[in-house]
Scaffold this active site. Structure first.
Site, short mmCIF file in Angstrom:
data_model
loop_
_atom_site.label_atom_id
_atom_site.label_comp_id
_atom_site.label_asym_id
_atom_site.label_seq_id
_atom_site.Cartn_x
_atom_site.Cartn_y
_atom_site.Cartn_z
N LYS A 112 2.60 -3.28 7.27
CA LYS A 112 2.74 -3.47 5.82
C LYS A 112 4.18 -3.12 5.38
O LYS A 112 4.76 -3.81 4.54
CB LYS A 112 1.74 -2.60 5.05
CG LYS A 112 0.29 -3.00 5.20
CD LYS A 112 -0.05 -4.38 4.66
CE LYS A 112 -0.02 -4.45 3.15
NZ LYS A 112 -0.46 -5.80 2.66
N TYR A 136 -1.16 -0.37 11.23
CA TYR A 136 -1.44 -1.03 9.94
C TYR A 136 -0.31 -0.77 8.96
O TYR A 136 0.29 -1.70 8.42
CB TYR A 136 -2.77 -0.53 9.37
CG TYR A 136 -2.94 -0.82 7.89
CD1 TYR A 136 -3.01 -2.14 7.42
CD2 TYR A 136 -2.99 0.20 6.94
CE1 TYR A 136 -3.13 -2.42 6.06
CE2 TYR A 136 -3.12 -0.06 5.58
CZ TYR A 136 -3.19 -1.38 5.15
OH TYR A 136 -3.31 -1.65 3.80
N THR A 177 0.83 -1.21 0.00
CA THR A 177 0.00 0.00 0.00
C THR A 177 0.86 1.26 0.00
O THR A 177 1.99 1.25 0.50
CB THR A 177 -0.90 -0.01 1.26
OG1 THR A 177 -1.44 1.29 1.47
CG2 THR A 177 -0.12 -0.37 2.52
N ASP A 178 0.29 2.35 -0.52
CA ASP A 178 1.02 3.62 -0.48
C ASP A 178 1.16 4.15 0.96
O ASP A 178 1.94 5.07 1.21
CB ASP A 178 0.34 4.68 -1.37
CG ASP A 178 -1.08 5.02 -0.96
OD1 ASP A 178 -1.61 4.40 -0.02
OD2 ASP A 178 -1.67 5.93 -1.59
N GLU A 179 0.40 3.55 1.90
CA GLU A 179 0.46 4.05 3.28
C GLU A 179 1.83 3.79 3.91
O GLU A 179 2.16 4.39 4.94
CB GLU A 179 -0.67 3.43 4.12
CG GLU A 179 -2.02 3.82 3.55
CD GLU A 179 -3.21 3.52 4.44
OE1 GLU A 179 -3.07 3.51 5.67
OE2 GLU A 179 -4.29 3.30 3.87
P1 NAD Z 1 -9.88 -6.83 3.18
O1 NAD Z 1 -9.78 -6.49 4.63
O2 NAD Z 1 -11.15 -6.54 2.46
O3 NAD Z 1 -9.58 -8.39 2.99
C1 NAD Z 1 -8.53 -9.04 3.63
C2 NAD Z 1 -8.76 -10.55 3.46
O4 NAD Z 1 -7.64 -11.22 4.09
C3 NAD Z 1 -10.02 -11.06 4.16
O5 NAD Z 1 -10.73 -11.92 3.30
C4 NAD Z 1 -9.50 -11.81 5.38
O6 NAD Z 1 -10.33 -12.90 5.77
C5 NAD Z 1 -8.14 -12.29 4.87
N1 NAD Z 1 -7.18 -12.53 5.97
C6 NAD Z 1 -6.85 -11.69 6.99
N2 NAD Z 1 -5.93 -12.27 7.78
C7 NAD Z 1 -5.67 -13.50 7.25
C8 NAD Z 1 -4.81 -14.58 7.63
N3 NAD Z 1 -4.03 -14.49 8.72
N4 NAD Z 1 -4.76 -15.67 6.84
C9 NAD Z 1 -5.54 -15.76 5.72
N5 NAD Z 1 -6.40 -14.79 5.34
C10 NAD Z 1 -6.46 -13.67 6.09
O7 NAD Z 1 -8.65 -6.11 2.48
P2 NAD Z 1 -8.50 -5.46 1.04
O8 NAD Z 1 -8.96 -4.05 1.11
O9 NAD Z 1 -9.06 -6.37 0.01
O10 NAD Z 1 -6.91 -5.41 0.90
C11 NAD Z 1 -6.19 -6.51 0.35
C12 NAD Z 1 -4.72 -6.19 0.31
O11 NAD Z 1 -4.50 -5.01 -0.46
C13 NAD Z 1 -4.12 -5.92 1.68
O12 NAD Z 1 -2.85 -6.52 1.73
C14 NAD Z 1 -4.02 -4.40 1.75
O13 NAD Z 1 -2.95 -4.00 2.59
C15 NAD Z 1 -3.76 -4.06 0.29
N6 NAD Z 1 -4.23 -2.73 -0.13
C16 NAD Z 1 -5.51 -2.33 0.10
C17 NAD Z 1 -5.94 -1.08 -0.35
C18 NAD Z 1 -7.37 -0.62 -0.16
O14 NAD Z 1 -7.68 0.54 -0.47
N7 NAD Z 1 -8.28 -1.45 0.31
C19 NAD Z 1 -5.05 -0.25 -1.03
C20 NAD Z 1 -3.72 -0.68 -1.25
C21 NAD Z 1 -3.34 -1.93 -0.79
P1 TYD Z 2 -10.40 4.43 4.97
O1 TYD Z 2 -11.42 3.98 3.99
O2 TYD Z 2 -10.41 3.85 6.35
O3 TYD Z 2 -8.98 4.22 4.26
P2 TYD Z 2 -7.49 4.70 4.74
O4 TYD Z 2 -7.55 5.20 6.12
O5 TYD Z 2 -6.72 3.43 4.64
O6 TYD Z 2 -7.08 5.73 3.76
O7 TYD Z 2 -10.51 6.01 5.14
C1 TYD Z 2 -10.37 6.89 4.02
C2 TYD Z 2 -10.39 8.31 4.54
O8 TYD Z 2 -11.69 8.57 5.08
C3 TYD Z 2 -9.41 8.55 5.68
O9 TYD Z 2 -8.86 9.86 5.56
C4 TYD Z 2 -10.26 8.48 6.93
C5 TYD Z 2 -11.61 8.98 6.45
N1 TYD Z 2 -12.77 8.38 7.16
C6 TYD Z 2 -13.74 9.23 7.71
O10 TYD Z 2 -13.67 10.47 7.60
N2 TYD Z 2 -14.80 8.65 8.37
C7 TYD Z 2 -14.92 7.29 8.51
O11 TYD Z 2 -15.89 6.84 9.17
C8 TYD Z 2 -13.91 6.44 7.95
C9 TYD Z 2 -14.00 4.96 8.09
C10 TYD Z 2 -12.85 7.05 7.28
#
Ligand code: NAD
Ligand code: TYD
Length: 338
Positions: free
Chosen positions: A157, A153, A125-127
């Site tokens: 990562k 988090y 992630t970019d985070e």
């Molecule tokens: P999500 O929380 O929707 O899904 C995570 C999945 O991982 C779930 O199905 C959960 O059951 C499974 N999981 C968690 N712990 C586990 C374990 N110990 N063993 C097996 N399975 C496990 O997450 P997401 O938003 O789909 O993100 C997926 C990946 O992409 C993550 O690695 C996250 O860091 C990365 N990512 C997410 C975003 C975003 O905006 N959502 C952006 C950049 C990168």
């Molecule tokens: P989120 O979807 O949790 O992603 P991330 O924190 O990984 O970027 O949140 C996106 C943005 O929205 C973040 O700046 C936090 C804000 N946010 C709110 O303002 N209210 C909320 O209830 C949530 C969940 C997030």
């Protein structure tokens, strides 16, 4: 090719499973997921009987289990999505983030090394870069930006990214890493900002915006994330990191207003609530490397993508209603003290 997709029952993982089965029907996809609160097999109901797809329930941090699975299945490629992903949860319970994100990554790396996979891809992630100042619109995250994390988090990562790179340097494991900006699209768990706001707006509930709502996120449609990972698997250079983003920077308030307008709901639903601890100010990806080196281009603009996403949630109410009716409702009450 046999591909292990971990975390395939989560938001991006299930979209990737759908993407791969459609784009590469000759490959076999094995989905390993622990089915934590964020995992949902309903997101994969349409492919569960596909001959080239299989689901395995298990924990990526369980080394013995992971080793036995690799020995039996002999995967060619591993794409690791499995992780704890919600920043707010990492503030209340960091331990599970270290376990799943770091120890889980290590267990997968060890098995990938022992059983000689052709490619291990880490979905990051970019985070991991921390945040950028709001007033410096000229600054972007490049692959050279130092890691500088804010939340448990993002720290977990960043730790797993470093482990992955160490297995490349030390053991020659064929790895790649992608660092993507915030995703949105179908099947996103309604604790994340976009689905949270639109499912609450649907019921005319208040929309909790942290702080002033001026924090900026760089939004990418989940399909474009999947296509970028596919390209990295095909053409990415080993040992390299690729940033993924489409220059869609929006303040949280802008995003909430777009959602309210599209759903024909009043802005009076917005409530400014206490800010997140350590809240990152601005994320913004410079995607030049993946664009020029691999020829990746996003398909969706934010405008087309958000419209399609809102329509999807309105047409798939049953999918998110099941989640809202389950244990998640307790988390929500505790988190927002409602
Ligand atoms: P999500 O929380 O929707 O899904 C995570 C999945 O991982 C779930 O199905 C959960 O059951 C499974 N999981 C968690 N712990 C586990 C374990 N110990 N063993 C097996 N399975 C496990 O997450 P997401 O938003 O789909 O993100 C997926 C990946 O992409 C993550 O690695 C996250 O860091 C990365 N990512 C997410 C975003 C975003 O905006 N959502 C952006 C950049 C990168
Ligand atoms: P989120 O979807 O949790 O992603 P991330 O924190 O990984 O970027 O949140 C996106 C943005 O929205 C973040 O700046 C936090 C804000 N946010 C709110 O303002 N209210 C909320 O209830 C949530 C969940 C997030």
């Amino acid at each position: 090719m046999k591909i292990l997709v971990t975390g395939g029952a989560g938001f991006i993982g299930c979209n990737f499973v759908h993407y791969m089965l459609k784009e590469h029907p000759q490959d076999t996809v094995v989905n390993l997921d622990l089915l934590t609160y964020a995992g949902n097999l309903e997101s994969l109901a349409d492919v569960e009987d596909a001959p080239n797809y299989r689901f395995v329930k298990g924990d990526i941090a369980d080394m013995e289990f992971v080793d036995a699975l690799f020995e039996k299945e002999r995967f060619d490629v591993v794409v690791n999505f499995a992780a704890e992903t919600h920043v707010d949860r990492s503030i209340t319970d960091p331990g599970v983030f270290v376990r799943s994100n770091m120890m889980g990554t290590q267990a997968l790396l060890d098995a990938a090394r022992k059983y000689g996979v052709e490619r291990y891809h880490q979905v990051s992630t970019d985070e991991v870069y921390g945040d950028l100042p709001l007033e410096r619109k000229d600054l972007f995250f490049t692959e050279q930006t130092p890691l500088h994390t804010s939340s448990p988090y993002s720290a977990s990562k960043a730790g797993s990214d470093l482990l992955v790179l160490s297995y490349y340097r030390t053991f020659g494991l064929p790895v790649t890493i992608s660092r993507c900006s915030n995703n949105y699209g179908a099947y996103q768990f309604p604790e994340k900002m976009i689905p949270l706001m639109l499912t609450r707006a649907f019921y005319d509930q208040t929309l909790p915006v942290y702080g002033t709502g001026e924090n900026v996120r760089d939004w990418l449609h989940v399909y474009d994330h999947c296509s970028a990972i596919d390209l990295i698997l095909q053409k990415g250079r080993l040992g390299e990191v690729y940033n993924i983003g489409g220059h869609n920077e929006k303040t949280n308030l802008e995003v909430v207003r777009v959602i309210l307008k599209a759903m024909d709901k009043p802005e009076s639903l917005i409530r400014f609530v206490a800010d997140r601890k350590g809240h990152d100010l601005r994320y913004a990806i410079d995607p030049k490397k993946i664009e020029t080196e691999l020829g990746w281009k996003p398909k969706y603009t934010f405008e087309t993508g958000i419209r399609q996403t809102i329509e999807w949630y309105l047409e798939h109410r049953e999918w998110w209603q099941h989640i809202l009716d389950g244990e998640y409702s307790d988390y929500f009450k505790k988190m927002y003290k409602l």
